[in-house]
Scaffold this active site. Structure first.
Site, PDB file in Angstrom:
ATOM      1  N   ARG A 161       0.977  -1.167  -0.059  1.00  0.00           N
ATOM      2  CA  ARG A 161      -0.142  -0.010  -0.007  1.00  0.00           C
ATOM      3  C   ARG A 161       0.878   1.263   0.024  1.00  0.00           C
ATOM      4  O   ARG A 161       1.810   1.291   0.757  1.00  0.00           O
ATOM      5  CB  ARG A 161      -0.999   0.203   1.285  1.00  0.00           C
ATOM      6  CG  ARG A 161      -1.812   1.204   1.461  1.00  0.00           C
ATOM      7  CD  ARG A 161      -2.452   1.059   2.637  1.00  0.00           C
ATOM      8  NE  ARG A 161      -1.856   2.235   3.476  1.00  0.00           N
ATOM      9  CZ  ARG A 161      -2.567   2.608   4.614  1.00  0.00           C
ATOM     10  NH1 ARG A 161      -3.890   2.359   4.912  1.00  0.00           N
ATOM     11  NH2 ARG A 161      -1.979   3.630   5.449  1.00  0.00           N
ATOM     12  N   TYR A 173      -2.732  11.666   6.198  1.00  0.00           N
ATOM     13  CA  TYR A 173      -3.189  10.100   6.781  1.00  0.00           C
ATOM     14  C   TYR A 173      -2.074   9.217   6.056  1.00  0.00           C
ATOM     15  O   TYR A 173      -1.729   9.354   5.180  1.00  0.00           O
ATOM     16  CB  TYR A 173      -4.384  10.009   6.389  1.00  0.00           C
ATOM     17  CG  TYR A 173      -4.769   8.475   6.464  1.00  0.00           C
ATOM     18  CD1 TYR A 173      -4.795   8.000   7.602  1.00  0.00           C
ATOM     19  CD2 TYR A 173      -4.441   7.444   5.340  1.00  0.00           C
ATOM     20  CE1 TYR A 173      -4.828   6.711   7.824  1.00  0.00           C
ATOM     21  CE2 TYR A 173      -4.618   6.379   5.492  1.00  0.00           C
ATOM     22  CZ  TYR A 173      -4.626   5.676   6.655  1.00  0.00           C
ATOM     23  OH  TYR A 173      -4.749   4.174   6.869  1.00  0.00           O
ATOM     24  N   ASP A 224      -5.213   3.835   0.178  1.00  0.00           N
ATOM     25  CA  ASP A 224      -6.399   3.987   1.042  1.00  0.00           C
ATOM     26  C   ASP A 224      -6.851   5.634   0.968  1.00  0.00           C
ATOM     27  O   ASP A 224      -5.860   6.334   1.395  1.00  0.00           O
ATOM     28  CB  ASP A 224      -5.931   3.443   2.500  1.00  0.00           C
ATOM     29  CG  ASP A 224      -7.078   3.544   3.643  1.00  0.00           C
ATOM     30  OD1 ASP A 224      -8.108   4.252   3.058  1.00  0.00           O
ATOM     31  OD2 ASP A 224      -7.027   2.990   4.629  1.00  0.00           O
ATOM     32  N   HIS A 226      -9.079   6.707   2.684  1.00  0.00           N
ATOM     33  CA  HIS A 226      -9.614   6.938   4.284  1.00  0.00           C
ATOM     34  C   HIS A 226     -10.929   7.920   4.118  1.00  0.00           C
ATOM     35  O   HIS A 226     -10.752   8.789   4.834  1.00  0.00           O
ATOM     36  CB  HIS A 226      -8.551   7.435   4.968  1.00  0.00           C
ATOM     37  CG  HIS A 226      -8.292   6.940   6.271  1.00  0.00           C
ATOM     38  ND1 HIS A 226      -8.872   7.579   7.340  1.00  0.00           N
ATOM     39  CD2 HIS A 226      -7.962   5.679   6.687  1.00  0.00           C
ATOM     40  CE1 HIS A 226      -8.711   6.877   8.529  1.00  0.00           C
ATOM     41  NE2 HIS A 226      -8.145   5.592   8.190  1.00  0.00           N
ATOM     42  N   GLU A 250      -9.123   1.827  -1.431  1.00  0.00           N
ATOM     43  CA  GLU A 250      -9.925   1.662  -0.298  1.00  0.00           C
ATOM     44  C   GLU A 250     -10.390   2.706   0.015  1.00  0.00           C
ATOM     45  O   GLU A 250     -10.035   3.804   0.080  1.00  0.00           O
ATOM     46  CB  GLU A 250      -8.758   1.232   0.678  1.00  0.00           C
ATOM     47  CG  GLU A 250      -9.460   0.750   2.118  1.00  0.00           C
ATOM     48  CD  GLU A 250      -8.189   0.302   3.339  1.00  0.00           C
ATOM     49  OE1 GLU A 250      -7.076   0.189   2.684  1.00  0.00           O
ATOM     50  OE2 GLU A 250      -8.512   0.664   4.268  1.00  0.00           O
ATOM     51  N   GLU A 276     -13.452  -1.511   7.081  1.00  0.00           N
ATOM     52  CA  GLU A 276     -12.764  -1.729   8.189  1.00  0.00           C
ATOM     53  C   GLU A 276     -13.714  -1.033   9.282  1.00  0.00           C
ATOM     54  O   GLU A 276     -13.439  -1.436  10.476  1.00  0.00           O
ATOM     55  CB  GLU A 276     -11.468  -1.088   8.024  1.00  0.00           C
ATOM     56  CG  GLU A 276     -11.407   0.493   7.942  1.00  0.00           C
ATOM     57  CD  GLU A 276     -10.070   0.927   7.781  1.00  0.00           C
ATOM     58  OE1 GLU A 276      -9.088   0.204   7.026  1.00  0.00           O
ATOM     59  OE2 GLU A 276      -9.854   2.030   8.231  1.00  0.00           O
ATOM     60  N   ARG A 297     -13.619  -5.624   3.915  1.00  0.00           N
ATOM     61  CA  ARG A 297     -12.289  -5.311   4.880  1.00  0.00           C
ATOM     62  C   ARG A 297     -12.813  -5.611   6.366  1.00  0.00           C
ATOM     63  O   ARG A 297     -11.960  -5.542   7.284  1.00  0.00           O
ATOM     64  CB  ARG A 297     -12.072  -3.608   4.826  1.00  0.00           C
ATOM     65  CG  ARG A 297     -11.554  -3.319   3.489  1.00  0.00           C
ATOM     66  CD  ARG A 297     -10.070  -3.256   3.321  1.00  0.00           C
ATOM     67  NE  ARG A 297      -9.579  -2.343   4.178  1.00  0.00           N
ATOM     68  CZ  ARG A 297      -8.384  -2.796   4.997  1.00  0.00           C
ATOM     69  NH1 ARG A 297      -7.742  -3.807   4.720  1.00  0.00           N
ATOM     70  NH2 ARG A 297      -7.796  -2.017   5.951  1.00  0.00           N
ATOM     71  N   GLU A 353      -3.992  -7.663   5.412  1.00  0.00           N
ATOM     72  CA  GLU A 353      -3.296  -6.202   5.655  1.00  0.00           C
ATOM     73  C   GLU A 353      -2.317  -6.597   6.643  1.00  0.00           C
ATOM     74  O   GLU A 353      -2.557  -7.490   7.629  1.00  0.00           O
ATOM     75  CB  GLU A 353      -4.038  -5.059   6.143  1.00  0.00           C
ATOM     76  CG  GLU A 353      -3.470  -3.703   6.538  1.00  0.00           C
ATOM     77  CD  GLU A 353      -4.340  -2.795   7.086  1.00  0.00           C
ATOM     78  OE1 GLU A 353      -5.348  -2.953   7.070  1.00  0.00           O
ATOM     79  OE2 GLU A 353      -3.849  -1.274   6.974  1.00  0.00           O
ATOM     80  N   TRP A 416     -12.082  12.017   8.846  1.00  0.00           N
ATOM     81  CA  TRP A 416     -10.699  11.751   9.036  1.00  0.00           C
ATOM     82  C   TRP A 416     -10.118  10.574   8.189  1.00  0.00           C
ATOM     83  O   TRP A 416     -10.910   9.524   8.184  1.00  0.00           O
ATOM     84  CB  TRP A 416     -10.073  11.667  10.470  1.00  0.00           C
ATOM     85  CG  TRP A 416      -8.771  11.161  10.642  1.00  0.00           C
ATOM     86  CD1 TRP A 416      -7.384  12.015  10.294  1.00  0.00           C
ATOM     87  CD2 TRP A 416      -8.332   9.888  10.841  1.00  0.00           C
ATOM     88  NE1 TRP A 416      -6.469  11.331  10.363  1.00  0.00           N
ATOM     89  CE2 TRP A 416      -6.979   9.942  10.852  1.00  0.00           C
ATOM     90  CE3 TRP A 416      -8.969   8.710  11.277  1.00  0.00           C
ATOM     91  CZ2 TRP A 416      -6.070   8.962  11.059  1.00  0.00           C
ATOM     92  CZ3 TRP A 416      -7.882   7.481  11.429  1.00  0.00           C
ATOM     93  CH2 TRP A 416      -6.540   7.837  11.434  1.00  0.00           C
TER      94      TRP A 416
HETATM   95  C1  CS2 Z   1      -6.461   2.339   8.013  1.00  0.00           C
HETATM   96  C2  CS2 Z   1      -6.152   2.020   9.626  1.00  0.00           C
HETATM   97  O1  CS2 Z   1      -5.240  -0.007   7.970  1.00  0.00           O
HETATM   98  C3  CS2 Z   1      -5.998   0.820   7.513  1.00  0.00           C
HETATM   99  O2  CS2 Z   1      -6.343   0.795   6.343  1.00  0.00           O
HETATM  100  O3  CS2 Z   1      -7.488   2.900   7.540  1.00  0.00           O
HETATM  101  O4  CS2 Z   1      -4.844   2.648   9.724  1.00  0.00           O
HETATM  102  C4  CS2 Z   1      -7.252   2.993  10.432  1.00  0.00           C
HETATM  103  O5  CS2 Z   1      -7.162   4.191  10.257  1.00  0.00           O
HETATM  104  C5  CS2 Z   1      -6.673   2.599  11.935  1.00  0.00           C
HETATM  105  O6  CS2 Z   1      -7.030   1.291  12.127  1.00  0.00           O
HETATM  106  C6  CS2 Z   1      -7.746   3.170  12.783  1.00  0.00           C
HETATM  107  O7  CS2 Z   1      -7.912   2.903  14.086  1.00  0.00           O
HETATM  108 MG    MG Z   2      -8.005   1.734   5.814  1.00  0.00          MG
END
Ligand code: CS2
Ligand code: MG
Length: 416
Positions: A161, A173, A224, A226, A250, A276, A297, A353, A416
């Site tokens: 990634r 991020y 990602d 995010h 993602e 996620e 995810r 991941e 975020w």
């Molecule tokens: C993220 C994470 O791993 C990922 O794909 O989106 O870093 C996420 O921000 C954290 O697990 C939040 O606790």
């Molecule tokens: Mg993520």
């Protein structure tokens, strides 16, 4: 009734739950672990970590779940799942589902130990030799990010990634600021970060153009977003990234609104991964049934454990979507161990991941999984193969930390 089919008290087959304890430790970051013990002295561990909200799950477990466990048959995994899910009346939500997951994984661990079998064997056996993983590369600019992708390739990774600093934005991020892996929850109150979409949309295709030119077309690349983009912005990014053949994009846009993903699909064939922050099959349903995503995810710790994840994976399989479990460092090694057994078995596996835990964390959680040739391999010890060194854990008391927030450059709160 609850315990009618277990062996006499104290015998080696006594499956009654006699104790359950919540252990909070902070070897560099906070982890919540549930330890369940049977009358025969078999101990199972489940992860209950919800980043930034750890004590909410610990309290839910201590006050509302543990008293319900004592005296019950640890072998009735399905029934206990249904009891905790339906019996609370208040369904779903990250706190509840993380607590249920902790119980569920601890019970599967116990079952494996009682049977003397690794967890993947209880699920139906091995479907693959190893679990393809992706690592996290990042850099303050394109140059640095590309060098970091090269570092992962030299370590044997086959999927990486890539995240990159955005000109003009502080604290982006996914970009590490220390030499360790990226850890978002750094401060007691949320760190305020800044976001602006136009420079990001301009940068990311240039990043992947460079990565393909530096590293060729063999390596799998992921990104990602995010949850930061609107649906039409996400559609543009997905379309602009097509020439670089991503493994996935993602969280292109917040997933509460499945229609947003229809819009992305209309414009692009870049594979999409989501989930996620989901915690139940109901969150995944519309996106899967409407064929709007390619990878799910949602993972064991936040999605109600192995018992519920099996159902999510089966629903995904109906739509030819595959698993791509969340595996950031805020999910403890216990979740990683359980996930690797699941990944080893699940027929529609995609990728896992793998953001490596710190040495300190790995010492607190002794484990039998190993990384080799771009794959993680679960061990053969009974259960999920991850333990907890309680003495060491006690040396690292809870330390309050929250995830950052993001605001647009004019101060507006953003995702975020
Ligand atoms: C993220 C994470 O791993 C990922 O794909 O989106 O870093 C996420 O921000 C954290 O697990 C939040 O606790
Ligand atoms: Mg993520």
């Amino acid at each position: 009734m609850a315990n009618s089919d277990t062996a006499p008290q104290g015998s080696v087959r006594d499956r009654r739950i006699v104790a359950a304890q919540v252990i909070v430790t902070c070897p560099g970051r906070n982890f919540v672990t549930l330890k369940v013990e049977t009358g025969a002295g078999v101990v199972g561990l489940g992860d209950a970590t919800l980043n930034g909200r750890e004590l909410a799950v610990a309290a839910y477990l201590e006050h509302h779940v543990v008293p319900n466990l004592i005296g019950r048959d640890a072998g009735r995994i399905e029934d206990l799942w249904q009891f905790l899910y339906k019996g609370a009346y208040w369904r779903r939500g990250p706190v509840t589902m993380t607590a249920i997951a902790a119980v569920d994984v601890a019970l599967w661990d116990i079952l494996g130990k009682m049977a003397g079998l690794p967890l993947y064997q209880l699920l139906g056996g091995r479907s693959r030799d190893g679990v393809l993983v992706y690592g996290h590369a990042s850099g303050r600019d394109i140059e640095e990010a590309s060098a970091d992708v090269g570092r992962f390739i030299s370590l044997g990774y086959r999927a990486v990634r890539a995240q990159c600093g955005v000109p003009g934005l502080a604290k982006p991020y996914g970009v590490t600021r220390q030499k360790n892996a990226y850890e978002p929850a750094e401060s007691e109150l949320p760190l305020e970060t800044e976001w602006s979409t136009p420079p990001y949309l301009d940068l990311v295709p240039r990043l992947f153009e460079r990565l393909r030119s530096d590293h060729g077309r063999q390596i799998e690349l992921l990104h990602d977003a995010h949850h930061r983009l609107t649906p039409i912005e996400a559609a543009r990014l997905a379309r602009d990234l097509e020439p670089y053949r991503l493994f996935w994009l993602e969280d292109a846009t917040p997933a509460e609104n499945p229609e947003g993903f229809e819009l992305i699909r209309r414009h692009s064939v870049t594979p999409l991964a989501v989930g996620e922050v989901f915690n139940a099959i109901w969150d995944c349903r519309a996106l899967l049934e409407r064929q709007l995503i390619d990878y799910i995810r949602t993972t064991i710790v936040h999605g109600g454990g192995i018992t519920h994840l099996r159902r999510i994976a089966d629903l995904a399989a109906l739509h030819r979507a595959r698993t791509g479990f969340h595996g950031a460092t805020d999910l403890s090694p216990v979740t990683m161990g359980a996930a690797l057994h699941f990944d080893t078995w699940v027929p529609n596996f995609g990728i896992q991941e793998y953001m490596q835990h710190s040495e300190q964390t790995l010492e607190v959680f002794p484990h039998d999984y190993v990384f080799r040739d771009g794959h993680l391999h679960c061990g053969e010890s009974p259960g999920h193969g991850v333990g907890l060194d309680e003495k060491l854990a006690a040396r690292f008391p809870y330390s309050p930390k929250q995830l950052p927030v993001a605001r647009l450059t004019d101060g507006t709160m953003w995702d975020w």
